[in-house]
Design a protein around this motif. Sequence first.
Motif, PDB file in Angstrom:
ATOM      1  N   LEU A 370       0.835  -1.199   0.000  1.00 46.30           N
ATOM      2  CA  LEU A 370       0.000   0.000   0.000  1.00 46.30           C
ATOM      3  C   LEU A 370       0.875   1.256   0.000  1.00 46.30           C
ATOM      4  O   LEU A 370       1.719   1.445   0.876  1.00 46.30           O
ATOM      5  CB  LEU A 370      -0.910   0.016   1.226  1.00 46.30           C
ATOM      6  CG  LEU A 370      -2.103  -0.943   1.209  1.00 46.30           C
ATOM      7  CD1 LEU A 370      -2.784  -0.949   2.558  1.00 46.30           C
ATOM      8  CD2 LEU A 370      -3.086  -0.557   0.111  1.00 46.30           C
ATOM      9  N   GLY A 371       0.673   2.098  -1.000  1.00 50.65           N
ATOM     10  CA  GLY A 371       1.476   3.306  -1.119  1.00 50.65           C
ATOM     11  C   GLY A 371       2.883   3.053  -1.597  1.00 50.65           C
ATOM     12  O   GLY A 371       3.696   3.980  -1.618  1.00 50.65           O
ATOM     13  N   GLY A 372       3.205   1.821  -1.996  1.00 47.64           N
ATOM     14  CA  GLY A 372       4.571   1.469  -2.375  1.00 47.64           C
ATOM     15  C   GLY A 372       4.921   1.886  -3.792  1.00 47.64           C
ATOM     16  O   GLY A 372       4.058   2.185  -4.612  1.00 47.64           O
ATOM     17  N   ASN A 373       6.226   1.866  -4.077  1.00 46.31           N
ATOM     18  CA  ASN A 373       6.732   2.279  -5.371  1.00 46.31           C
ATOM     19  C   ASN A 373       7.186   1.080  -6.200  1.00 46.31           C
ATOM     20  O   ASN A 373       7.325  -0.037  -5.684  1.00 46.31           O
ATOM     21  CB  ASN A 373       7.889   3.258  -5.198  1.00 46.31           C
ATOM     22  CG  ASN A 373       7.482   4.518  -4.459  1.00 46.31           C
ATOM     23  OD1 ASN A 373       6.319   4.937  -4.543  1.00 46.31           O
ATOM     24  ND2 ASN A 373       8.407   5.110  -3.734  1.00 46.31           N
ATOM     25  N   SER A 374       7.435   1.343  -7.476  1.00 43.34           N
ATOM     26  CA  SER A 374       7.868   0.303  -8.393  1.00 43.34           C
ATOM     27  C   SER A 374       8.871   0.908  -9.363  1.00 43.34           C
ATOM     28  O   SER A 374       8.723   2.057  -9.781  1.00 43.34           O
ATOM     29  CB  SER A 374       6.657  -0.248  -9.159  1.00 43.34           C
ATOM     30  OG  SER A 374       7.026  -1.236 -10.095  1.00 43.34           O
ATOM     31  N   LYS A 375       9.917   0.145  -9.693  1.00 45.45           N
ATOM     32  CA  LYS A 375      10.904   0.645 -10.651  1.00 45.45           C
ATOM     33  C   LYS A 375      11.366  -0.490 -11.549  1.00 45.45           C
ATOM     34  O   LYS A 375      11.303  -1.669 -11.176  1.00 45.45           O
ATOM     35  CB  LYS A 375      12.099   1.267  -9.931  1.00 45.45           C
ATOM     36  CG  LYS A 375      12.830   0.335  -8.985  1.00 45.45           C
ATOM     37  CD  LYS A 375      13.922   1.080  -8.232  1.00 45.45           C
ATOM     38  CE  LYS A 375      14.629   0.162  -7.240  1.00 45.45           C
ATOM     39  NZ  LYS A 375      15.672   0.886  -6.478  1.00 45.45           N
ATOM     40  N   GLY A 376      11.815  -0.136 -12.750  1.00 47.37           N
ATOM     41  CA  GLY A 376      12.220  -1.165 -13.690  1.00 47.37           C
ATOM     42  C   GLY A 376      13.151  -0.640 -14.759  1.00 47.37           C
ATOM     43  O   GLY A 376      13.256   0.577 -14.995  1.00 47.37           O
ATOM     44  N   PHE A 377      13.830  -1.595 -15.425  1.00 48.31           N
ATOM     45  CA  PHE A 377      14.768  -1.274 -16.492  1.00 48.31           C
ATOM     46  C   PHE A 377      14.771  -2.433 -17.475  1.00 48.31           C
ATOM     47  O   PHE A 377      14.710  -3.597 -17.073  1.00 48.31           O
ATOM     48  CB  PHE A 377      16.173  -1.073 -15.908  1.00 48.31           C
ATOM     49  CG  PHE A 377      17.234  -0.812 -16.941  1.00 48.31           C
ATOM     50  CD1 PHE A 377      17.377   0.442 -17.507  1.00 48.31           C
ATOM     51  CD2 PHE A 377      18.100  -1.827 -17.341  1.00 48.31           C
ATOM     52  CE1 PHE A 377      18.358   0.690 -18.455  1.00 48.31           C
ATOM     53  CE2 PHE A 377      19.080  -1.589 -18.289  1.00 48.31           C
ATOM     54  CZ  PHE A 377      19.213  -0.324 -18.844  1.00 48.31           C
ATOM     55  N   GLU A 378      14.818  -2.145 -18.779  1.00 52.54           N
ATOM     56  CA  GLU A 378      14.846  -3.216 -19.772  1.00 52.54           C
ATOM     57  C   GLU A 378      15.703  -2.829 -20.972  1.00 52.54           C
ATOM     58  O   GLU A 378      15.850  -1.647 -21.298  1.00 52.54           O
ATOM     59  CB  GLU A 378      13.440  -3.598 -20.229  1.00 52.54           C
ATOM     60  CG  GLU A 378      12.679  -2.523 -20.962  1.00 52.54           C
ATOM     61  CD  GLU A 378      11.253  -2.949 -21.297  1.00 52.54           C
ATOM     62  OE1 GLU A 378      10.991  -4.162 -21.384  1.00 52.54           O
ATOM     63  OE2 GLU A 378      10.395  -2.055 -21.461  1.00 52.54           O
ATOM     64  N   VAL A 379      16.269  -3.847 -21.633  1.00 50.74           N
ATOM     65  CA  VAL A 379      17.043  -3.692 -22.856  1.00 50.74           C
ATOM     66  C   VAL A 379      16.567  -4.763 -23.821  1.00 50.74           C
ATOM     67  O   VAL A 379      16.487  -5.942 -23.446  1.00 50.74           O
ATOM     68  CB  VAL A 379      18.554  -3.845 -22.614  1.00 50.74           C
ATOM     69  CG1 VAL A 379      19.320  -3.713 -23.929  1.00 50.74           C
ATOM     70  CG2 VAL A 379      19.055  -2.818 -21.615  1.00 50.74           C
ATOM     71  N   GLY A 380      16.217  -4.389 -25.073  1.00 49.34           N
ATOM     72  CA  GLY A 380      15.638  -5.384 -25.956  1.00 49.34           C
ATOM     73  C   GLY A 380      15.879  -5.125 -27.422  1.00 49.34           C
ATOM     74  O   GLY A 380      16.523  -4.153 -27.827  1.00 49.34           O
ATOM     75  N   ILE A 381      15.314  -6.009 -28.235  1.00 52.22           N
ATOM     76  CA  ILE A 381      15.368  -5.923 -29.684  1.00 52.22           C
ATOM     77  C   ILE A 381      13.981  -6.199 -30.250  1.00 52.22           C
ATOM     78  O   ILE A 381      13.235  -7.048 -29.748  1.00 52.22           O
ATOM     79  CB  ILE A 381      16.396  -6.925 -30.269  1.00 52.22           C
ATOM     80  CG1 ILE A 381      16.464  -6.804 -31.803  1.00 52.22           C
ATOM     81  CG2 ILE A 381      16.066  -8.366 -29.849  1.00 52.22           C
ATOM     82  CD1 ILE A 381      17.612  -7.590 -32.410  1.00 52.22           C
TER      83      ILE A 381
END
Length: 385
Positions: A370-381
């Motif tokens: 609840l109220g939390g954060n989210s982060k992400g990173f991606e590399v693709g083709i």
Amino acid sequence: MKKSLLALAVLGGFAGVASAQSSVTLYGTIDLSGKYVKNEGSAKRLSLDNSGINSSQLGFRGVEDLGGGLKASFVLLSGINADVGTANAKFWNRRATVSLSGGFGEVRLGRDYTPTFWNNTNFDAFGTNGLGDSSHVSQLDQFVGTWVRADNSVGYFLPSNIGGVYGQFMAAASETTTNGLTGNNPGRYIGGRVGFAAGPFDVAAAAAQQRIAGNTTVSAFSAPTADKRYNVFNLGGSYDFGVLKLLGHASRSTLNDIPVGGASLDLKETRFSLSTVVPLGQGEIHAGYERSKLTNNIGFASNTAKQFALGYVYNLSKRTALYTTASILKNDDGFSPLAGTTVSATGAVTGLGSSLSVAGGTSQTAAPTLGGNSKGFEVGIRHFF
């Protein structure tokens, strides 16, 4: 890319269909990326994921010239989970339509994209794909009702030669059962979209209403004693300055008449997105900011979600590109449930690659706290064919 009838026959079972058409096209996309996602309250998740900047898909389309300006056509489009080599539960889940078109416009029947979806994807620098997808902050649209596509639809499209004006109108039957969805629309859908495009300028508005039967469970919301009304209005636009392209859209969604402890709960979401594409030689910088606020009429906590995304796409050719995207999403408040009700903490689970996120697939992990954060990173083709 046009394929011969022999190539279609090799792919199985389509030669008979193709032989009756003036032209048949086989086309598709394969898009895969290595992805890192960390939702607050859960361990990090590393995965090979699908559809980072474009949706992986396989499609067939054909057209027959009937003479006198009249044409018959079809589209069959299947989503592909390219990371594991499977198709979606509905094989032609992305589109399955047959059309008749002419000077009057186009009449189209089948499973198709809704008018109210187009402003979200056409005016999003990330095209509602991957970690930069603006719909990550959605707290109603992607979890309730018919949002992206409608089954059992009848659509009409305005002719393309009326001075830059374009439009789409759709009606779709629910065909549900007394036990719930059975994989079709959760309620009767009626919607429309009208826009104007000229040179670098494009703007469009769309609206829809869906009536969802009281015996139908919609995502986290259950209303056994009353029908629900789901209404959507959105507006989008873009302008290409040459050195950069600005895109944006805003929407208002409401879900009404949810029975909660003798009261009638109404939910309202206000959401907007602002993004840009900056060309740099063979590459492009993509950047976006989105914000959503979910409120209600009986006084328990609302939730505000915000997302910042930055990406780069390098085009090796017209069909093949390398890309990378980074994103962070913040849930500011936390939409807490009422004790003893069927209303879940929907606003608190907006995230990147969470189990209730459209960026799910093989990168699924537990939703943020609840109220939390989210982060992400991606590399693709990505490769078009």
